[in-house]
Scaffold this motif. Sequence first.
Motif, PDB file in Angstrom:
ATOM      1  N   VAL A 172      42.908  46.414  31.577  1.00 21.17           N
ATOM      2  CA  VAL A 172      43.609  45.228  32.054  1.00 21.17           C
ATOM      3  C   VAL A 172      43.591  44.210  30.928  1.00 21.17           C
ATOM      4  N   ASP A 173      44.763  43.869  30.417  1.00 21.37           N
ATOM      5  CA  ASP A 173      44.849  42.895  29.337  1.00 21.37           C
ATOM      6  C   ASP A 173      44.894  41.496  29.935  1.00 21.37           C
ATOM      7  N   ALA A 174      43.816  40.735  29.721  1.00 19.45           N
ATOM      8  CA  ALA A 174      43.744  39.395  30.277  1.00 19.45           C
ATOM      9  C   ALA A 174      44.558  38.391  29.474  1.00 19.45           C
ATOM     10  N   ALA A 175      44.881  38.725  28.232  1.00 19.97           N
ATOM     11  CA  ALA A 175      45.678  37.842  27.377  1.00 19.97           C
ATOM     12  C   ALA A 175      45.088  36.434  27.307  1.00 19.97           C
ATOM     13  N   GLY A 176      43.757  36.361  27.250  1.00 25.87           N
ATOM     14  CA  GLY A 176      43.097  35.075  27.108  1.00 25.87           C
ATOM     15  C   GLY A 176      42.815  34.347  28.400  1.00 25.87           C
ATOM     16  N   ALA A 177      43.225  34.882  29.532  1.00 24.57           N
ATOM     17  CA  ALA A 177      43.036  34.199  30.817  1.00 24.57           C
ATOM     18  C   ALA A 177      41.552  34.143  31.189  1.00 24.57           C
ATOM     19  N   PRO A 178      41.173  33.167  32.043  1.00 22.71           N
ATOM     20  CA  PRO A 178      39.766  33.040  32.427  1.00 22.71           C
ATOM     21  C   PRO A 178      39.299  34.181  33.326  1.00 22.71           C
ATOM     22  N   LEU A 179      38.088  34.647  33.062  1.00 21.74           N
ATOM     23  CA  LEU A 179      37.409  35.629  33.907  1.00 21.74           C
ATOM     24  C   LEU A 179      36.086  35.009  34.338  1.00 21.74           C
ATOM     25  N   THR A 180      35.861  34.931  35.644  1.00 20.75           N
ATOM     26  CA  THR A 180      34.634  34.330  36.170  1.00 20.75           C
ATOM     27  C   THR A 180      33.955  35.292  37.132  1.00 20.75           C
ATOM     28  N   PRO A 181      32.691  35.003  37.467  1.00 22.08           N
ATOM     29  CA  PRO A 181      32.108  35.714  38.614  1.00 22.08           C
ATOM     30  C   PRO A 181      32.891  35.367  39.877  1.00 22.08           C
ATOM     31  N   ALA A 182      32.844  36.242  40.866  1.00 25.75           N
ATOM     32  CA  ALA A 182      33.421  35.906  42.166  1.00 25.75           C
ATOM     33  C   ALA A 182      32.715  34.669  42.700  1.00 25.75           C
ATOM     34  N   LEU A 183      33.464  33.823  43.388  1.00 23.44           N
ATOM     35  CA  LEU A 183      32.964  32.510  43.774  1.00 23.44           C
ATOM     36  C   LEU A 183      32.230  32.529  45.110  1.00 23.44           C
ATOM     37  N   PHE A 184      31.359  31.543  45.272  1.00 23.15           N
ATOM     38  CA  PHE A 184      30.660  31.279  46.526  1.00 23.15           C
ATOM     39  C   PHE A 184      31.581  30.457  47.416  1.00 23.15           C
ATOM     40  N   GLY A 185      31.795  30.909  48.648  1.00 28.74           N
ATOM     41  CA  GLY A 185      32.699  30.214  49.554  1.00 28.74           C
ATOM     42  C   GLY A 185      32.070  29.040  50.279  1.00 28.74           C
ATOM     43  N   GLY A 186      30.800  28.782  50.021  1.00 24.34           N
ATOM     44  CA  GLY A 186      30.100  27.716  50.709  1.00 24.34           C
ATOM     45  C   GLY A 186      29.324  28.244  51.903  1.00 24.34           C
ATOM     46  N   ILE A 187      28.812  27.311  52.690  1.00 21.28           N
ATOM     47  CA  ILE A 187      28.069  27.643  53.908  1.00 21.28           C
ATOM     48  C   ILE A 187      29.087  27.650  55.046  1.00 21.28           C
ATOM     49  N   THR A 188      29.397  28.823  55.561  1.00 24.58           N
ATOM     50  CA  THR A 188      30.553  28.986  56.443  1.00 24.58           C
ATOM     51  C   THR A 188      30.214  29.858  57.653  1.00 24.58           C
ATOM     52  N   ALA A 189      31.242  30.051  58.473  1.00 19.26           N
ATOM     53  CA  ALA A 189      31.159  30.988  59.599  1.00 19.26           C
ATOM     54  C   ALA A 189      32.158  32.129  59.406  1.00 19.26           C
ATOM     55  N   ILE A 190      32.492  32.441  58.164  1.00 15.98           N
ATOM     56  CA  ILE A 190      33.397  33.566  57.900  1.00 15.98           C
ATOM     57  C   ILE A 190      32.780  34.845  58.453  1.00 15.98           C
ATOM     58  N   GLY A 191      33.489  35.519  59.316  1.00 17.72           N
ATOM     59  CA  GLY A 191      32.982  36.749  59.916  1.00 17.72           C
ATOM     60  C   GLY A 191      32.227  36.546  61.207  1.00 17.72           C
ATOM     61  N   ILE A 192      31.882  35.291  61.522  1.00 16.91           N
ATOM     62  CA  ILE A 192      31.270  35.008  62.826  1.00 16.91           C
ATOM     63  C   ILE A 192      32.097  33.979  63.592  1.00 16.91           C
ATOM     64  N   GLU A 193      33.287  33.716  63.083  1.00 16.77           N
ATOM     65  CA  GLU A 193      34.257  32.869  63.767  1.00 16.77           C
ATOM     66  C   GLU A 193      35.640  33.379  63.417  1.00 16.77           C
ATOM     67  N   GLU A 194      36.471  33.537  64.414  1.00 11.52           N
ATOM     68  CA  GLU A 194      37.821  34.010  64.165  1.00 11.52           C
ATOM     69  C   GLU A 194      38.835  32.889  64.352  1.00 11.52           C
ATOM     70  N   VAL A 195      38.824  32.264  65.510  1.00  9.50           N
ATOM     71  CA  VAL A 195      39.729  31.157  65.826  1.00  9.50           C
ATOM     72  C   VAL A 195      38.858  29.990  66.263  1.00  9.50           C
TER      73      VAL A 195
END
Length: 435
Positions: free
Chosen positions: A70-93
């Motif tokens: 994969v040629d990044a052509a100079g683009a930034p590569l970072t670790p995957a980000l922390f989404g914060g303290i959330t209810a992702i996966g334990i709240e749907e709506v």
Amino acid sequence: MNRRPVLRRAALLLAALLPLSAAAQDVLIRNATVHTATARGTLQDTDVLVQGGRIAAIGTGLPAGSAQVVDAAGAPLTPALFGGITAIGIEEVSGEASTRDGALALGQNARDITVRPEFDVTLAYNPESILLPVARVEGIGFTLLNAGTTAGGSIIGGQGAVVRLDGSPDPIGPKALFVSLGARASSLSGSSRAGQWMLLDQLVDEARGRIPADSRFALLTPAGRATLARYLDGGGRVVVAVDRAADIRQLLRWAHKHKLKIAIAGGAEAWKLAPELARAGVPVFVDTLANLPGNFDRLGATLENAARLHAAGVEVGFSQSDDASHNARKVRQLAGNAVANGLPWEAALAGLTRVPAQAFGVADRTGTIAVGQPADLVLWSGDPLDVAHTARQVWLGGRAVPMRSRQTELRDRYLHPAPAPESGALPRAYPPRVD
């Protein structure tokens, strides 16, 4: 009617929603601007080789071998980000109670206070939640599940843990205990924040066996005593939602007395106690969007909160106070706002990667770009702290994440609808009207 486009879109959406179960593919990301979130800092024109789901090498001119390039052509590569303290996966709506599993409500008034620190929200985690791909396509790879407080509960919400948003069903780190203090929790402590310290001291006495389990004044079950005891004397991270400086001062004293390892969520006025927080080694997860005196606990809120904390030596992370699950992407805006108000760029990126990984015990699983680490990576179209740019590709454990979600499918469906049927001008989502 040609159903192939419909079937293709359905297949893409299904792929985005399913766990990332395919084997990791060897990948060489070439010519990237690699933000390692480690002491190595930012590496220009650098290659990252991923083999077997882990980072195998970092350097220049690395041989690809059989790896996909994969040629990044100079683009930034970072670790995957922390989404914060959330209810992702334990709240749907958020507006539908039957889909919310992040808080326990067993008593309805002060006489029925039920304190259950053994309550563990990770048992309700759904790795197939629609919210996972929504967050993943924004570059988010992990989050801390929040055990919140609610009416009929207590100031101790329960336990959560870090999960990777790769579809795996189990937490990847140790449990954290959640506590709410200040005005937000006064209704759970006899309508007084002073009552919170009274209750917390009693709970510690119970956990240490100074109050008999069969006492009519006891608030904890045997399981609750054992759970709380594990967090005393530095045994686990206690995440405290608190904003007012006076409450944070009391928290530091209380934590020191009982040898608790704490982190602060919110901390709108934490900058007033920055030196004390730095000496105590307490990380603070700020919400830079909560920068106005919206209530009496936030009268000292400022856009410079993160910068002032960092300048004093506090480890700063980011987490939203409101609607964090459905808008986890805003954590980048939080970090960008902090940079605009004095926080160094590298410190802001660390607050989305390394800082939360270290604070919550998963630094060996995610949060940095280093040889041997799982390949949780994001290639960006530009500055990841500028919301004008987006994630081009996300890899979790070396697996390329389908850059699709329910939101992108709906966007594409209505921005570019298929030709309307001859019987009318309605989009194809609507059946033709039969008169």
